[in-house]
Design an enzyme around this catalytic site. Sequence first.
Site, PDB file in Angstrom:
ATOM      1  N   GLU A 144      16.611  -0.102 -23.734  1.00 58.43           N
ATOM      2  CA  GLU A 144      15.564   0.030 -22.730  1.00 58.43           C
ATOM      3  C   GLU A 144      14.755  -1.260 -22.685  1.00 58.43           C
ATOM      4  O   GLU A 144      14.323  -1.746 -23.708  1.00 58.43           O
ATOM      5  CB  GLU A 144      14.673   1.223 -23.097  1.00 58.43           C
ATOM      6  CG  GLU A 144      13.647   1.551 -22.066  1.00 58.43           C
ATOM      7  CD  GLU A 144      14.268   1.588 -20.675  1.00 58.43           C
ATOM      8  OE1 GLU A 144      15.115   2.448 -20.417  1.00 58.43           O
ATOM      9  OE2 GLU A 144      13.917   0.718 -19.848  1.00 58.43           O
ATOM     10  N   LYS A 203      19.586  -6.654 -26.621  1.00 55.29           N
ATOM     11  CA  LYS A 203      18.223  -6.137 -26.695  1.00 55.29           C
ATOM     12  C   LYS A 203      17.401  -6.947 -27.712  1.00 55.29           C
ATOM     13  O   LYS A 203      16.284  -7.373 -27.424  1.00 55.29           O
ATOM     14  CB  LYS A 203      18.267  -4.650 -27.078  1.00 55.29           C
ATOM     15  CG  LYS A 203      16.945  -4.036 -27.420  1.00 55.29           C
ATOM     16  CD  LYS A 203      16.027  -3.894 -26.223  1.00 55.29           C
ATOM     17  CE  LYS A 203      14.674  -3.403 -26.703  1.00 55.29           C
ATOM     18  NZ  LYS A 203      13.774  -3.065 -25.648  1.00 55.29           N
ATOM     19  N   CYS A 259       7.630  -3.650 -30.572  1.00 63.97           N
ATOM     20  CA  CYS A 259       8.987  -4.196 -30.475  1.00 63.97           C
ATOM     21  C   CYS A 259       9.172  -5.595 -31.027  1.00 63.97           C
ATOM     22  O   CYS A 259      10.076  -5.834 -31.819  1.00 63.97           O
ATOM     23  CB  CYS A 259       9.429  -4.199 -29.017  1.00 63.97           C
ATOM     24  SG  CYS A 259       9.654  -2.553 -28.381  1.00 63.97           S
TER      25      CYS A 259
HETATM   26  C1  UDX Z   1       8.296  -5.713 -24.760  1.00 66.90           C
HETATM   27  C2  UDX Z   1       9.327  -6.269 -23.760  1.00 66.90           C
HETATM   28  O1  UDX Z   1       8.627  -6.968 -22.726  1.00 66.90           O
HETATM   29  C3  UDX Z   1      10.175  -5.151 -23.192  1.00 66.90           C
HETATM   30  O2  UDX Z   1      11.180  -5.683 -22.344  1.00 66.90           O
HETATM   31  C4  UDX Z   1      10.823  -4.375 -24.324  1.00 66.90           C
HETATM   32  O3  UDX Z   1      11.552  -3.297 -23.816  1.00 66.90           O
HETATM   33  C5  UDX Z   1       9.761  -3.883 -25.284  1.00 66.90           C
HETATM   34  O4  UDX Z   1       8.960  -4.971 -25.763  1.00 66.90           O
HETATM   35  P1  UDX Z   1       5.949  -4.471 -24.573  1.00 66.90           P
HETATM   36  O5  UDX Z   1       5.879  -4.642 -26.058  1.00 66.90           O
HETATM   37  O6  UDX Z   1       5.646  -3.150 -23.999  1.00 66.90           O
HETATM   38  O7  UDX Z   1       7.408  -4.870 -24.034  1.00 66.90           O
HETATM   39  O8  UDX Z   1       4.902  -5.487 -23.896  1.00 66.90           O
HETATM   40  P2  UDX Z   1       4.941  -6.998 -23.380  1.00 66.90           P
HETATM   41  O9  UDX Z   1       4.363  -7.023 -22.026  1.00 66.90           O
HETATM   42  O10 UDX Z   1       6.233  -7.646 -23.574  1.00 66.90           O
HETATM   43  O11 UDX Z   1       3.844  -7.680 -24.327  1.00 66.90           O
HETATM   44  C6  UDX Z   1       4.045  -7.818 -25.730  1.00 66.90           C
HETATM   45  C7  UDX Z   1       2.870  -8.580 -26.339  1.00 66.90           C
HETATM   46  O12 UDX Z   1       2.900  -9.943 -25.933  1.00 66.90           O
HETATM   47  C8  UDX Z   1       1.490  -8.049 -25.922  1.00 66.90           C
HETATM   48  O13 UDX Z   1       0.636  -8.075 -27.044  1.00 66.90           O
HETATM   49  C9  UDX Z   1       1.055  -9.026 -24.865  1.00 66.90           C
HETATM   50  O14 UDX Z   1      -0.334  -9.101 -24.743  1.00 66.90           O
HETATM   51  C10 UDX Z   1       1.641 -10.329 -25.414  1.00 66.90           C
HETATM   52  N1  UDX Z   1       1.860 -11.351 -24.373  1.00 66.90           N
HETATM   53  C11 UDX Z   1       2.711 -11.128 -23.331  1.00 66.90           C
HETATM   54  C12 UDX Z   1       1.208 -12.582 -24.480  1.00 66.90           C
HETATM   55  O15 UDX Z   1       0.444 -12.816 -25.422  1.00 66.90           O
HETATM   56  N2  UDX Z   1       1.463 -13.534 -23.538  1.00 66.90           N
HETATM   57  C13 UDX Z   1       2.306 -13.343 -22.487  1.00 66.90           C
HETATM   58  O16 UDX Z   1       2.483 -14.273 -21.673  1.00 66.90           O
HETATM   59  C14 UDX Z   1       2.955 -12.092 -22.388  1.00 66.90           C
END
Ligand code: UDX
Length: 451
Positions: A144, A203, A259
């Site tokens: 996913e 993944k 993740c």
């Molecule tokens: C992530 C992946 O994006 C997704 O494809 C996978 O299925 C699960 O893991 P998620 O953990 O829900 O999703 O959130 P994501 O939006 O990726 O953000 C992860 C972390 O990175 C957050 O703490 C976010 O604030 C941080 N982040 C994200 C940054 O610090 N900078 C960015 O530019 C993007």
Amino acid sequence: MAVIALKCPHIRVTVVDVNQQRIADWNDENTDNLPVYEPGLAEVVKEARSRNLFFSTDVNEAIRTSELIFISVNTPTKTYGVGKGMAADLKYIELCARQIADVADNNKIVVEKSTLPVRTAQSIQTILSNNAKGLSFQVLSNPEFLAEGTAVADLFEPDRVLIGGDQSPEGLEAIEALTSVYANWVPRERILQTNVWSSELSKLTANAFLAQRISSINSISALCEKTGANVDEIARAIGSDSRIGPKFLKASVGFGGSCFQKDIMNLVYLCRHFGLPEVANYWQEVIHINDYQKHRFAKQIIDSLFNTVSGKKISFLGWAFKKDTNDTRESAAIYVAWELLQDQAEIHVFDPRVDKEQILRDLDYLAEQNIEFSKIKDKLIANIRVYDNPYEAMDDAHAIALLTEWDEFKEYDWTRIYKGVKKPAFVFDGRNLLNKEALETIGFEVKGIGR
Ligand code: UDX
């Protein structure tokens, strides 16, 4: 599963869990009480539940009556024994596979939805094949890629759906069966079919690459602070190169979530296991920079407040690992709080979606991981207060630290906040969310990430 049910009214979808309370919450008439907050999810669940989506604790009945079974249990990092702190703990996956083998009385397609190390499908296949009933099982990998906070939108319009399976005629038939489910709303060209190992490894690789981009820009943010360059300007400049692209270049206090860290550690463990230390060290560094970033942020607060936060009130805006979710797993806020608490700060938290019980559970979890924290946990936790009202959380503060990029923080009456806080009035913006110049005009001293 709720989105599959919504998009495929002709398919009966049953979600089972051994946790009775959780199932009761998913069945709650009042969709405000669903266990997960996710924009748009309540509407999807409500509509599908009135038709073809069911939540139940009768696991065996669901196994017997289903043709496709998704295993979606959690695979946390192992906290004991071989691979402790690195490898994925597959005990829940194994229990599911054994239960399916015990209960099934006809052939099934079993789909790995949980994120798993490469070659887990083999273990599931081995357990399933060793049934005494002569049944045949096909194991597919269907990772996913949704992100929290945008889960429903991501599922409605995924960049791609990945389905890995055995390349035998039976395996290809199973891949086709699952493809036809998604094809109800996802264009066929976006449904990628691979062998099972590529799917599993894709993944881990996708998450490692995404996290690597954040660590890359965060590493540059440290250099910006030394040189006067502005990290947001750099992100814009490099992101305009179509080979690099603009997404996932937002410098921050550090990535969190369930993740990224877990999957990279898992990748590192796999590389070590297969005798590839150079590859393992390369990816390990992504985590190292992330830890460094959280530490740097906490240190910046302590340094700016004249080298001590002892007895000082530090207000946290945000505790969730990102906006639009109540999920706090691995949130940077937890680690920043821990460092400040060690320096005897008082932490006053406001998050629009996270309650006090969750924050205390997060600190309990930290105590389980960190022996130093566990020794003084109770004393430190006495210095945490949680508020329902942001203005109260910030009243009389020595400093405000912004940890989560909730949109509402931009809309606050910052002139009113300025009047209520101690002077000099510090804002540490861990997300570069607020308008620095506007706050400085009011009188705040604003420190951000890499600017
Ligand atoms: C992530 C992946 O994006 C997704 O494809 C996978 O299925 C699960 O893991 P998620 O953990 O829900 O999703 O959130 P994501 O939006 O990726 O953000 C992860 C972390 O990175 C957050 O703490 C976010 O604030 C941080 N982040 C994200 C940054 O610090 N900078 C960015 O530019 C993007």
